[in-house]
Design a protein around this motif. Structure first.
Motif, short mmCIF file in Angstrom:
data_model
loop_
_atom_site.label_atom_id
_atom_site.label_comp_id
_atom_site.label_asym_id
_atom_site.label_seq_id
_atom_site.Cartn_x
_atom_site.Cartn_y
_atom_site.Cartn_z
N TYR A 3 0.84 -1.20 0.00
CA TYR A 3 0.00 0.00 0.00
C TYR A 3 0.88 1.25 0.00
O TYR A 3 1.97 1.26 0.57
CB TYR A 3 -0.91 0.05 1.23
CG TYR A 3 -1.82 -1.13 1.39
CD1 TYR A 3 -2.95 -1.28 0.59
CD2 TYR A 3 -1.55 -2.11 2.35
CE1 TYR A 3 -3.78 -2.38 0.73
CE2 TYR A 3 -2.37 -3.20 2.50
CZ TYR A 3 -3.49 -3.34 1.69
OH TYR A 3 -4.30 -4.44 1.83
N ILE A 4 0.36 2.29 -0.63
CA ILE A 4 0.94 3.63 -0.53
C ILE A 4 -0.16 4.53 0.02
O ILE A 4 -1.19 4.73 -0.62
CB ILE A 4 1.40 4.18 -1.88
CG1 ILE A 4 2.44 3.26 -2.52
CG2 ILE A 4 1.99 5.57 -1.71
CD1 ILE A 4 2.87 3.72 -3.89
N VAL A 5 0.05 5.04 1.22
CA VAL A 5 -0.92 5.93 1.85
C VAL A 5 -0.32 7.33 1.79
O VAL A 5 0.57 7.66 2.56
CB VAL A 5 -1.20 5.51 3.31
CG1 VAL A 5 -2.32 6.37 3.89
CG2 VAL A 5 -1.56 4.03 3.40
N SER A 6 -0.80 8.13 0.85
CA SER A 6 -0.09 9.38 0.55
C SER A 6 -0.93 10.62 0.82
O SER A 6 -2.17 10.58 0.82
CB SER A 6 0.37 9.38 -0.91
OG SER A 6 -0.74 9.41 -1.78
N LYS A 7 -0.21 11.70 1.05
CA LYS A 7 -0.76 13.06 1.10
C LYS A 7 0.11 13.89 0.16
O LYS A 7 1.28 14.17 0.46
CB LYS A 7 -0.70 13.63 2.53
CG LYS A 7 -1.59 12.90 3.54
CD LYS A 7 -3.04 13.27 3.37
CE LYS A 7 -3.90 12.57 4.42
NZ LYS A 7 -5.29 13.05 4.43
N ASP A 8 -0.45 14.28 -0.97
CA ASP A 8 0.33 14.88 -2.06
C ASP A 8 0.85 16.26 -1.68
O ASP A 8 0.08 17.15 -1.32
CB ASP A 8 -0.55 14.97 -3.30
CG ASP A 8 0.22 15.29 -4.56
OD1 ASP A 8 1.42 15.58 -4.46
OD2 ASP A 8 -0.39 15.24 -5.65
N ILE A 9 2.16 16.45 -1.79
CA ILE A 9 2.76 17.75 -1.51
C ILE A 9 2.33 18.80 -2.54
O ILE A 9 2.38 20.00 -2.26
CB ILE A 9 4.30 17.63 -1.47
CG1 ILE A 9 4.96 18.90 -0.92
CG2 ILE A 9 4.86 17.33 -2.86
CD1 ILE A 9 4.72 19.14 0.53
#
Length: 622
Positions: free
Chosen positions: A574-580
């Motif tokens: 999984y990739i749990v991201s918050k886009d910069i």
């Protein structure tokens, strides 16, 4: 001759709730509980591998003699008897509940607990070696004379206060009698949870959205509430009083009853059961839109989790209740048979343990920054699906329903179906040799585990510096902007020729065991970038394009991701991201900090400098 091995546990006496329950005939006997904590070599204090109790009382200019829990007399009688007037019992109490909380986290996480460390910004690999290992969290049972307790990230310590109760006759307290926060099971577990959570997610200290600080408070309350159910006699007593119906308010749903009454409340400081509309029979789903104070907003999340717990408990005991009342939904209207009471107690204990572990495991499936309540729901569902394939009792559905009833919705989901809430799995292009050079061997000591994590972070840092190794699409999925054409407001690395900088915050190795006995080994990696944010959108656009620094930034905007890597397949699960680069997230944080009228999310959020002591148990202005 072979020496006998050490015992597995140390038995210690504690208050199951707080001293007020010992002055009520209905609860006095069950409030004097004995708990088992893992055996370890202890020095006076107590001082062990994880915790060091230091009993300095600045307000009284006193230093209390440290308790020696290795004393034969104390070993023979399970430590000191519960007492409000004995400082050595106070020391014993904070140690015992602190170690119980640590043990619950470690069982769920599949690894040892490490305390937070702090470091200066770094732009090169060598700087990874400059961090300092923090072996022990300090606990001060009598640190301040006021109605509060808090976790201090700077001191790496828990500080408990004591104070005189209100002069009104409320509850079982003596008017103007002395109240010690270090004698409340709930307050100790709450503050210990803050410390453990900070050790896992240090950017959760920052207020970036209405849920961020509220999540810290809510999660600490969730742990404290569900730990009530580790005390069998206390659970049995309270289940008997509510005749099995845990949706009724009781000591099991209360948080810090004595503390709340001592400051003038006609009840506990907080409660796991929220208000229900008498007509609809539902909680207020609109409250989430306007409640902003962290403790009050966090109470919505606490109520959702406790609601899920009650729903699961009801499904587990429906057959038992049906044999008594003829209906699985209707609890008896008379005292429970002792055999039924024992069975209900066992099911409540088991259910609370399952729910607590679900919530703790979810911490590894959260983004490293800008957490929301919706993220937490998705993390719970995904983490539980990974470990428990067959949700035959509907645990995950119970969580979804409880969150929905309170208006808590995750973003970027097609529906509230369980499979829609799972974090998305990346494509095959993520098989990039993630484990090359990574040490995943078992380490005996926590310090060796910490050193391993630092070394592994260095390997990941060096790998990500080779930007050509990663396809642009992969970096975008990770929420990172590492190319030279990234906005100029993203922090740059001087030693990398002015390229965007990033931070590998942690690398954690976990080995969880599912109910079928299958091991789930994973590597959890957190990577973060930061960007200068401005209250004026036009100024932001200009700074993004030119990097011109006419003045300092108004706030820090962060992005990045949590990578969950399967150690069997060596692929990212999984990739749990918050886009910069997310314009919508940047605008949302700007509105939250500068346009919404809140109770103050600035430097005096808790009535003190929030940059220094951000987790006061009681809102000091409230």
């Amino acid at each position: 001759m072979r020496k006998p091995s050490s015992p597995a546990f140390r038995r210690l006496r504690v208050y199951a709730f707080d001293p007020s329950a010992s002055t009520d005939l209905r609860t006095a006997t069950m409030n004097a509980a004995v708990i088992k904590v893992p055996w370890e070599t202890l020095g006076a204090g107590p001082s062990g591998e994880y915790l060091e109790v230091i009993d300095v009382d600045p307000a009284s200019d006193a230093f209390y003699e440290p308790v020696d829990l290795n004393s034969p007399q104390l070993l023979a009688q399970d430590g000191h008897a519960p007492s409000e007037g004995n400082p050595q019992f106070h020391q014993q109490m904070v140690y015992a509940i602190g170690m119980t909380t640590i043990r619950n986290f470690e069982r769920a996480l599949g690894r040892r607990v490490l305390w937070a460390w702090r470091w200066a910004r770094r732009d090169d690999l060598a700087a990874f070696k400059s961090r300092t290992y923090i072996g022990k969290l300090r606990i001060y049972p009598h640190a301040l004379r006021e109605a509060n307790a808090y976790y201090s990230p700077q001191k790496r310590a828990l500080l408990f206060g004591y104070f005189r109760a209100s002069g009104e006759e409320i509850g079982n307290n003596l008017p103007e009698g002395m109240i010690f926060s270090c004698l409340s099971h709930d307050i100790i577990a709450h503050e210990m949870s803050h410390a453990i959570l900070d050790g896992m997610h240090r950017m959760y200290l920052e207020p970036s959205n209405p849920d961020s600080l509220a999540f810290h408070e809510a999660f600490a309350d969730i742990v404290a509430l569900l730990q009530h159910f580790t005390m069998p006699e206390a659970v049995k007593n309270q289940i008997g009083r509510v005749r099995g119906d845990l949706s009724q308010r009781s000591l099991l749903s209360n948080l810090a009853l004595q503390f709340g009454q001592a400051i003038g409340n006609y009840g506990s400081l907080r409660d796991g059961i929220d208000k229900i509309d008498p007509v609809s029979g539902l909680p207020d789903a609109r409250a989430i839109a306007h409640v902003t104070e962290p403790h009050e907003r966090g109470a919505i999340l606490v109520a959702a989790v406790f609601d899920a717990f009650i729903t699961i408990y009801r499904t587990r005991v429906a057959d038992l209740i049906r044999m008594v009342t003829g209906e699985g939904e209707r609890f008896p209207d008379r005292d429970l048979h002792p055999d039924l009471l024992n069975r209900l107690t066992s099911e409540a204990n088991k259910t609370a343990g399952h729910v607590l572990r679900m919530c703790i495991r979810a911490l590894d499936y959260l983004p490293p920054v800008d957490v929301t309540f919706g993220d937490f729901l998705r993390a719970i569902v995904t983490a539980d699906s990974d470990l428990v394939a067959d949700d035959d009792r509907g645990y995950r559905i119970a969580f979804v329903e409880a969150f929905r009833r309170r208006g808590i919705y995750p973003r970027d989901c097609r529906s509230l179906a369980v499979d829609s809430l799972l974090w998305g799995e990346p494509n095959e292009d993520m098989a990039l040799g993630w484990l090359d050079g990574i040490d995943t061997s078992y380490k005996e000591t926590r310090e060796d585990l910490w050193k391993q994590a630092i070394d592994n972070a260095g390997v990941f840092y060096a790998r990500l510096k080779d930007r050509n190794r990663f396809p642009a699409e992969t970096l975008r999925k990770m929420g990172l902007a590492l190319d030279d054409d990234a906005p100029k407001t993203i922090r740059r690395s001087v030693k990398e020729g002015g390229l965007p900088a990033f931070d590998v915050q942690s690398v954690r190795t976990t080995r969880r065991i599912g109910p079928d006995g299958e091991e789930l080994p994973q590597l959890v990696v957190e990577i973060v970038q930061e960007r200068r944010g401005f209250s004026d959108a036009q100024e932001q656009s200009g700074a993004d394009a030119s990097g011109h620094r006419s003045r300092g930034a108004d706030f820090t905007f962060r992005g990045g991701c949590t990578l969950i890597i399967d150690l069997h397949s060596a692929k990212v699960r999984y990739i749990v991201s918050k886009d910069i680069l997310s314009a919508s997230r940047l605008e949302a944080q700007r509105r939250f900090l500068f346009e919404r009228e809140t109770e103050s999310l600035g430097a005096t959020y808790f009535g003190l400098d929030s940059r220094e002591e951000p987790f006061a148990f009681l809102h000091r202005n409230g």
